[in-house]
Design a protein around this motif. Structure first.
Motif, PDB file in Angstrom:
ATOM      1  N   GLY A  10     -21.332   3.989  -4.089  1.00  0.00           N
ATOM      2  CA  GLY A  10     -22.415   3.248  -4.602  1.00  0.00           C
ATOM      3  C   GLY A  10     -22.341   1.854  -4.742  1.00  0.00           C
ATOM      4  N   ALA A  11     -21.139   1.382  -5.352  1.00  0.00           N
ATOM      5  CA  ALA A  11     -21.150   0.049  -5.463  1.00  0.00           C
ATOM      6  C   ALA A  11     -20.748  -0.580  -4.321  1.00  0.00           C
ATOM      7  CB  ALA A  11     -19.787  -0.111  -6.716  1.00  0.00           C
ATOM      8  N   GLU A  12     -19.970   0.009  -3.313  1.00  0.00           N
ATOM      9  CA  GLU A  12     -19.476  -0.697  -2.077  1.00  0.00           C
ATOM     10  C   GLU A  12     -20.800  -0.814  -1.412  1.00  0.00           C
ATOM     11  OE1 GLU A  12     -15.038   1.321  -1.806  1.00  0.00           O
ATOM     12  OE2 GLU A  12     -16.537   2.240  -0.631  1.00  0.00           O
ATOM     13  N   ALA A  13     -21.611   0.256  -1.336  1.00  0.00           N
ATOM     14  CA  ALA A  13     -22.896   0.214  -0.384  1.00  0.00           C
ATOM     15  C   ALA A  13     -23.963  -0.964  -0.943  1.00  0.00           C
ATOM     16  CB  ALA A  13     -23.705   1.485  -0.692  1.00  0.00           C
ATOM     17  N   ALA A  14     -23.994  -1.044  -2.362  1.00  0.00           N
ATOM     18  CA  ALA A  14     -24.669  -2.427  -2.995  1.00  0.00           C
ATOM     19  C   ALA A  14     -24.001  -3.645  -2.586  1.00  0.00           C
ATOM     20  CB  ALA A  14     -24.646  -2.201  -4.585  1.00  0.00           C
ATOM     21  N   GLU A  15     -22.654  -3.577  -2.615  1.00  0.00           N
ATOM     22  CA  GLU A  15     -22.061  -4.987  -2.201  1.00  0.00           C
ATOM     23  C   GLU A  15     -22.351  -5.418  -0.571  1.00  0.00           C
ATOM     24  OE1 GLU A  15     -17.575  -7.099  -2.102  1.00  0.00           O
ATOM     25  OE2 GLU A  15     -17.838  -4.967  -2.943  1.00  0.00           O
ATOM     26  N   GLY A  16     -22.356  -4.188  -0.064  1.00  0.00           N
ATOM     27  CA  GLY A  16     -22.660  -4.537   1.890  1.00  0.00           C
ATOM     28  C   GLY A  16     -24.023  -4.986   1.947  1.00  0.00           C
ATOM     29  N   ALA A  17     -24.969  -4.325   0.973  1.00  0.00           N
ATOM     30  CA  ALA A  17     -26.225  -4.847   1.181  1.00  0.00           C
ATOM     31  C   ALA A  17     -26.490  -6.384   0.854  1.00  0.00           C
ATOM     32  CB  ALA A  17     -27.359  -3.788   0.274  1.00  0.00           C
ATOM     33  N   LEU A  18     -25.792  -6.801  -0.221  1.00  0.00           N
ATOM     34  CA  LEU A  18     -25.906  -8.211  -0.474  1.00  0.00           C
ATOM     35  C   LEU A  18     -25.478  -9.238   0.351  1.00  0.00           C
ATOM     36  CD1 LEU A  18     -25.009  -7.667  -4.446  1.00  0.00           C
ATOM     37  CD2 LEU A  18     -27.259  -8.435  -3.427  1.00  0.00           C
ATOM     38  N   GLN A  19     -24.243  -8.642   1.126  1.00  0.00           N
ATOM     39  CA  GLN A  19     -23.521  -9.702   1.814  1.00  0.00           C
ATOM     40  C   GLN A  19     -24.455  -9.707   3.414  1.00  0.00           C
ATOM     41  OE1 GLN A  19     -19.475  -8.150   2.194  1.00  0.00           O
ATOM     42  NE2 GLN A  19     -19.122  -9.127   0.235  1.00  0.00           N
TER      43      GLN A  19
END
Length: 212
Positions: A197-206
């Motif tokens: 979930g954290a990786e997906a959120a970071e990917g969305a921000l980038q």
């Protein structure tokens, strides 16, 4: 050591509306049926049949000569987590001739426990390969059959195990020990999904803003 105290009459709560599925896999005679039996709140459904001499030419029984019955379909048990969540346990048959049943058992599963007999560690390779192929999260629990001790590093190397996969010892006959195996799996699943979930959120921000 704890004894088995399952109650076949334990009713399923009327408010239970979320079923979570876990499978227990591993080689022939590693204790999958015993583990389900030790933690289930109901009398488990077992599809055990008496082993006969005819099976000696099909199954390798050289290391399990004291075994008199074997699972031919699956084991099924149940644990109530709270008023809404129920954990369903499925134990898979270990003999190669029943591996075709595993696809159905893996369908919809939250995660898996690979039960290992360190005296016959090579019989665990197929289960791990299959779980990795399907991307199913799992942990490894070494059931205590005695025999020469092995360090966790030796077992990880023998199984070619990813360092993120939890590895622990257990006694499948013990309710407390088997509960700890389940708790370890649940904690592993929570950690895995939180990380994703954290990786997906970071990917969305980038990600760049979509063109208007």
């Amino acid at each position: 050591m704890d004894s088995v105290t399952s109650d076949a009459r334990a009713p399923l709560s009327a408010s239970a509306d979320n079923g979570l599925k876990i499978v227990i896999v591993g080689g022939f005679g590693v204790g999958k049926t015993t583990l389900v039996r030790s933690v289930s709140e109901i009398r488990p459904l077992n599809t055990e049949e008496t082993m006969t001499q005819a099976g000696a030419s099909v199954d390798d029984i050289s290391e399990v000569r004291g075994k008199s019955a074997t699972t031919v379909a699956f084991d099924f048990g149940r644990i109530t987590l709270d008023t809404h969540n129920i954990l369903y346990l499925f134990g898979a048959p270990g003999q190669e001739r029943f591996w075709f049943l595993w696809d159905r058992l893996f369908s919809g599963t939250l995660g898996a426990i690979v039960l290992v007999d360190t005296r016959r560690i090579d019989e665990s390779w197929y289960a791990i390969d299959r779980l990795e192929h399907y991307g199913t999260p799992f942990i490894v629990a070494c059931n205590d059959f005695g025999g020469p001790p092995h360090t966790p590093a030796q077992i990880r190397e023998a199984l070619d195990l990813d360092p993120h996969v939890p590895l622990l010892d257990c006694d499948a006959r013990s309710r407390e020990s088997s509960k700890q195996v389940l708790i370890t799996l649940v904690e592993h699943l929570q950690s895995r999904y939180a990380r994703h979930g954290a990786e997906a959120a970071e990917g969305a921000l980038q990600s760049p803003e979509p063109a208007l």
